[in-house]
Motif scaffolding. Structure first.
Motif, PDB file in Angstrom:
ATOM      1  N   ASP A   1      -5.839  -6.161  -8.834  1.00 10.20           N
ATOM      2  CA  ASP A   1      -5.113  -6.902  -7.805  1.00 10.20           C
ATOM      3  C   ASP A   1      -5.277  -6.246  -6.432  1.00 10.20           C
ATOM      4  OD1 ASP A   1      -3.499  -8.930  -6.769  1.00 10.20           O
ATOM      5  OD2 ASP A   1      -1.648  -7.843  -7.169  1.00 10.20           O
TER       6      ASP A   1
ATOM      7  N   ASP B   1      -0.784  -5.058  -2.027  1.00 13.64           N
ATOM      8  CA  ASP B   1      -0.278  -4.747  -3.373  1.00 13.64           C
ATOM      9  C   ASP B   1       0.324  -3.339  -3.446  1.00 13.64           C
ATOM     10  OD1 ASP B   1       0.098  -5.524  -6.114  1.00 13.64           O
ATOM     11  OD2 ASP B   1      -1.630  -4.304  -6.699  1.00 13.64           O
TER      12      ASP B   1
ATOM     13  N   HIS C   1       3.889  -8.080  -3.639  1.00  7.59           N
ATOM     14  CA  HIS C   1       4.632  -9.005  -4.505  1.00  7.59           C
ATOM     15  C   HIS C   1       5.598  -8.254  -5.424  1.00  7.59           C
ATOM     16  CE1 HIS C   1       2.135  -8.557  -8.374  1.00  7.59           C
ATOM     17  NE2 HIS C   1       1.659  -7.677  -7.533  1.00  7.59           N
ATOM     18  N   HIS C   2       5.856  -6.971  -5.138  1.00 10.42           N
ATOM     19  CA  HIS C   2       6.767  -6.205  -5.991  1.00 10.42           C
ATOM     20  C   HIS C   2       8.213  -6.369  -5.541  1.00 10.42           C
ATOM     21  CE1 HIS C   2       2.877  -4.208  -6.666  1.00 10.42           C
ATOM     22  NE2 HIS C   2       3.338  -4.047  -7.887  1.00 10.42           N
TER      23      HIS C   2
ATOM     24  N   ALA D   1      -0.471 -10.077  -5.927  1.00  9.42           N
ATOM     25  CA  ALA D   1      -0.538 -10.120  -4.467  1.00  9.42           C
ATOM     26  C   ALA D   1      -1.710 -10.999  -4.029  1.00  9.42           C
ATOM     27  CB  ALA D   1      -0.669  -8.704  -3.902  1.00  9.42           C
TER      28      ALA D   1
ATOM     29  N   ASP E   1      -3.547  -9.049 -13.011  1.00 11.08           N
ATOM     30  CA  ASP E   1      -2.105  -8.815 -12.892  1.00 11.08           C
ATOM     31  C   ASP E   1      -1.279  -9.725 -13.797  1.00 11.08           C
ATOM     32  OD1 ASP E   1      -1.968  -6.674 -11.173  1.00 11.08           O
ATOM     33  OD2 ASP E   1      -0.538  -7.630  -9.815  1.00 11.08           O
TER      34      ASP E   1
HETATM   35 MN   LIG Z   1      -0.234  -6.526  -8.072  1.00  9.14          MN
END
Ligand SMILES: [Mn+2]
Length: 319
Positions: free
Chosen positions: A32, A84, A108-109, A128, A160
């Motif tokens: 990712d 990411d 995207h966490h 991401a 991912d």
């Molecule tokens: Mn990721």
């Protein structure tokens, strides 16, 4: 430092107004972070901007097709973007050089810890790469996409989402992947390389992991541990994805992979199959991640103590 939350269109205004980009991936890079970095770098170069990718750690030969998709450019860096990267610490050895300089983080966490001036985050996204897809789409009105960018972003999304098997692979994940599949690249070959192909040393490690499986909480939790000696003897790439091993045992709701770091300390990677929020469990130890996949560390605790602590926290949820 608190980041200013921005939308895709604002991220694009920012990108259009700047140049000489350094795109930074997290240490121990995965599909990712690299897929995002190379796709974005190629898109920026096609826009006539100067751009390059950097990462603290060596990039596996499996990503050679990504490296070939960008031009090596020499310029004075001005703008710094991470892709990411959930926490500035995850930049590894690059943290001390670039940590305080990041202009834009695309992530995207859900556990993201602010470090950039601007943050473009989609916590629902499986990768991401989904957000980078939207950025590139808006930057070029679709004109920027090509076979190479599609292959990079597809790899990010596929790796991912566990090849679209994890619950995070929602309709949008599939729709974006479907758009990317309109381009000419061999997705079946990529999925074979990233999911099925194994080195002999990986198989040796798996044999040891199967031997080390322990069960707790009436069989609802499975734990495996890997020592630094075992890890030292193989390529770091061969260690990725071992969390999938205990997680596919029938009846297991939470799986734990204990890995020993080179300094001797232990860290745990947790995976949840159904309702258990492992991010919450890991946060009890200062860790983080996603609801179904998270991790934490145990400082100077030995393996037995670390195991006891994590199992007792998991026991509170699994009973
Ligand atoms: Mn990721």
């Amino acid at each position: 430092m608190k980041s200013e939350l921005i939308a895709v269109s604002e991220a694009n205004d920012f990108i259009k107004a700047h140049d000489n980009f350094v795109i930074i991936s997290h240490a121990n890079p995965d599909g990712d972070t690299l897929g995002c970095a190379f796709a974005l770098c190629r898109a920026l170069q096609k826009l006539g901007k100067k751009a390059k990718n950097i990462c603290a750690d060596e990039i596996s030969h499996r990503y050679d097709f990504m490296k070939k998709s960008v031009e090596v450019q020499d310029f004075e860096p001005q703008t710094y973007i991470t892709v990411d990267v959930a926490d500035v610490k995850l930049l590894g050895d690059l943290e001390k050089i670039y940590g305080g300089k990041i202009d834009l983080a695309i992530d995207h966490h859900i556990s993201h810890v602010d470090f950039a001036k601007y943050l473009l985050i989609e916590p629902h996204a499986a990768a991401a790469a989904q957000t980078v897809y939207k950025v590139i789409l808006e930057l070029g009105g679709g004109e920027l996409f090509d076979d190479q960018i599609a292959a990079c972003l597809y790899t990010g999304i596929s790796t991912d989402s566990g090849c679209f098997k994890y619950s995070c692979a929602d309709p949008e994940t599939h729709r974006i992947a479907a758009e990317l599949l309109e381009y000419n690249f061999d997705h079946s070959e990529l999925d074979y390389v990233f999911f099925d192909l194994k080195t002999k040393s990986r198989i040796e490690l798996e044999k040891k992991i199967y031997d080390s499986i322990e069960f707790f909480c009436d069989g609802k939790c499975a734990l495996v541990s890997v020592t630094k000696e075992q890890l030292d003897s193989i390529d770091p790439e061969d260690v990725n994805g071992i969390s999938a091993i205990p997680r596919c045992i029938e009846g297991v709701e939470v799986s734990v992979v204990m890995k020993q770091r080179s300094n001797g300390s232990w860290k745990a990677s947790l995976r949840s199959n159904r309702d258990v929020n492992v991010q919450k469990i890991c946060s009890a130890f200062g860790g983080g991640g996603h609801e179904r996949a998270a991790g934490c560390s145990f400082g100077s605790a030995g393996l037995d103590e670390a195991k006891q602590r994590i199992i007792s926290e998991i026991g509170k949820v699994l009973g």
